[in-house]
Design a protein around this motif. Sequence first.
Motif, PDB file in Angstrom:
ATOM      1  N   PHE A 159       0.875  -1.350   0.128  1.00  0.00           N
ATOM      2  CA  PHE A 159      -0.065  -0.129  -0.056  1.00  0.00           C
ATOM      3  C   PHE A 159       0.839   1.266  -0.193  1.00  0.00           C
ATOM      4  CE2 PHE A 159      -2.011  -3.261   2.891  1.00  0.00           C
ATOM      5  CZ  PHE A 159      -2.867  -3.617   1.922  1.00  0.00           C
ATOM      6  N   GLY A 160       1.973   0.992   0.754  1.00  0.00           N
ATOM      7  CA  GLY A 160       2.846   2.588   0.955  1.00  0.00           C
ATOM      8  C   GLY A 160       4.250   2.243   1.015  1.00  0.00           C
ATOM      9  N   ILE A 161       4.836   3.309   0.829  1.00  0.00           N
ATOM     10  CA  ILE A 161       6.485   3.324   0.985  1.00  0.00           C
ATOM     11  C   ILE A 161       6.686   4.233   1.971  1.00  0.00           C
ATOM     12  CG2 ILE A 161       6.716   4.983  -0.647  1.00  0.00           C
ATOM     13  CD1 ILE A 161       9.110   1.771  -0.176  1.00  0.00           C
ATOM     14  N   ALA A 162       7.956   3.918   2.711  1.00  0.00           N
ATOM     15  CA  ALA A 162       8.004   4.806   3.916  1.00  0.00           C
ATOM     16  C   ALA A 162       8.563   6.195   3.358  1.00  0.00           C
ATOM     17  CB  ALA A 162       9.517   4.155   4.494  1.00  0.00           C
ATOM     18  N   GLU A 163       8.199   7.198   4.035  1.00  0.00           N
ATOM     19  CA  GLU A 163       8.259   8.418   3.368  1.00  0.00           C
ATOM     20  C   GLU A 163       9.617   8.938   3.385  1.00  0.00           C
ATOM     21  OE1 GLU A 163       7.081  13.283   4.902  1.00  0.00           O
ATOM     22  OE2 GLU A 163       7.082  11.770   6.356  1.00  0.00           O
ATOM     23  N   LYS A 164      10.485   8.602   4.464  1.00  0.00           N
ATOM     24  CA  LYS A 164      11.912   8.871   4.366  1.00  0.00           C
ATOM     25  C   LYS A 164      12.923   7.630   4.975  1.00  0.00           C
ATOM     26  CE  LYS A 164      11.409  13.922   4.576  1.00  0.00           C
ATOM     27  NZ  LYS A 164      11.745  15.033   5.187  1.00  0.00           N
ATOM     28  N   MET A 165      14.124   7.935   4.904  1.00  0.00           N
ATOM     29  CA  MET A 165      15.191   6.996   5.602  1.00  0.00           C
ATOM     30  C   MET A 165      14.946   7.220   7.044  1.00  0.00           C
ATOM     31  SD  MET A 165      17.070   5.063   3.545  1.00  0.00           S
ATOM     32  CE  MET A 165      18.446   5.210   4.172  1.00  0.00           C
TER      33      MET A 165
END
Length: 567
Positions: free
Chosen positions: A333-339
């Motif tokens: 559904f989603g990917i991490a916004e940032k490291m």
Amino acid sequence: MKTNYGKLGQESMNSLKDTLERAADVQLQLLAELMCRNCETVYGKKYGFGEIRTAGEFQKKVPLSVYGNYADYILRMIAGEERVLTEEPAVYYCISSGTTGDAKYLPLTETDLKIQYTYAYGVLFGMVKEYYRDLPEEEVFGKIFQIGEFAKTYMENGTMNGIRSGCVYQWLDRDGKFDAGDYCVPKEVLFPDTLEDLLYVKVRFALAEGELRAIHGVFINRAAGVMDYIWRNWEMLLRDMEHGSVDECVGLSPRWREYVERKLPPNPLRAAQLRLLSHETLRENMIKKIWPKVRYVLAIGGKSFAHYTKKMKEYAGDIPIHPYAYAASEGIFGIAEKMDQPDRYILFPEAGFFEFLPLNEGQVEENRPLFMWEISTGERYELVFTNHSGLYRYCMGDVIEVIGWYGQAPIVQFCYRKNQVINIAGEKSNQEQLAEAIKRFAFCMRCEVMGYCVQEDMSDLLPRYQFYLECTDINSSGAEDILDDCLCRVNYEYQGCRKMNEIGKVRISYLRAGSFECYEEHLAKSGKQMGQHKQACILDTAEKKQFFAAQENSYRKIREIPKDHVS
């Protein structure tokens, strides 16, 4: 297939940013394509896909669904029938245990896998590249320690199957041309032909690789468990490395023992290099000490994995952790916004068609699920998902909160699963509340809770919560009162039930050290793939309850042995 990670990452990031800026249009176009493409399927004809022209018509004609609505359709697909749920055939079946423990088979099309490859695989390399924008790519990307399991398994009809986290890798190697040269283990270890616990094998190869650049996992509890394994077995691993042997205590089949001894001959130079590291101080910043060139760790952590996230940060030091993706067997559904920022996932519009069921019935007339362009920051919703592989308006049971925006796409935080609650008298304590109560309890007791799980206890006059805790340095005096108070503070319904004497005070059973690691070993020995295993929280099956009850009883017997009988 040798991957150019910099190029893949940049192209994937460009595609993601483009779709996020026009998320509403992408969503509507995607829905129209799905209806048109699948209108001649069995499911499409039943619900009139060919007549659907708008998102509103989609909601009126197609009902909300759960897995039980698809089970018979999926069996027909497995038996060989075509055009059942999708025009496109399934090339992979995700196996999910579900909340009841019964196996679920969820089809995946090639379109779904291509989208996962771009957004849940490719984008992470783009984020790593951006994080290290001042370094040349050859210093950022290199050998990967992949701790996941990708055993090649198949349905009776020959279609690939397995856990969701392994599907992309099996799909990439569908023609046998995947180049495993980017990984620190040989291809036959990355893709074993039978499911077996190969942790020792992977660790041996990883320790031999001084140029390691990344560690990839799925959930952070598993990644931290691998680091624990290295730390606990340090001397044994170095001794085996030095002599090219496999210690007798290692639970490997003869075939893999012979394989390790053949592929990893004595390496006294590397063993001597690692022996310079003091085991007493090894745990802190251990990854950088063993592999000085590691640039990032990939693992889903955050609030739901607080103990393991803290432990992994101790091992990783200043190495950033990429929180990977918000995903389930039903979809990515989603990917991490940032490291290095857990619990913040951008829902990417090409993943599937999203709907959001308000938890507050007053938010919209008739409690209609909202579309991506209708939801609001700060509100919580149950996720409803239509994917590329035959699930339509599927109720995930996930409660998410919108915490921000990236272009037109929401950034969300996973809160808890609706069906993962413990409920005795209508109090409905969810995972989020239980985790917060344990966090407060640990603070009050000045202890560390290594792991916990809970079940209902109906054995007394008043039903109550039964907690199993694995703790360090705890004085149990008054502990049950404190935990009960913590539960009252995080769940007012629980507090009300306690005041009305509908629920009794919690009971705590203490587990011996390593109980949760034993549970993971138990799952692995029973044939469960560990790549997607999450820590047990609510004991919702007889198997889970029996296991932890046995751990408690074993610990109690140890504690009750008279001192004069201890050697």
